[in-house]
Design a protein around this motif. Sequence first.
Motif: not given
Length: 82
Positions: A7-34
Amino acid sequence: RWRGPVRPGGYTSPHRLTVAGQTQVMLMHADGAVAVDPVSGAVLWEHAWDLGAPIVQPAVLPDGDVLINAVVATGGVGLRRL
């Protein structure tokens, strides 16, 4: 080992989180979040939004919602609750 989705770049770091009991890594980028599975790198979800150059880490709320913001050279674009 795995590589995250391209994805296009951004300045945030990968962010570990748990949503609905599922651990995931969220990445912010110029076109949104994944969010990806931290074990396999498989994409769990995406949110399209022209973020410009995200610089603020997402925030996880107690109910599992996630706050993201967008910024461009002229200032903040806004805040979204996912």
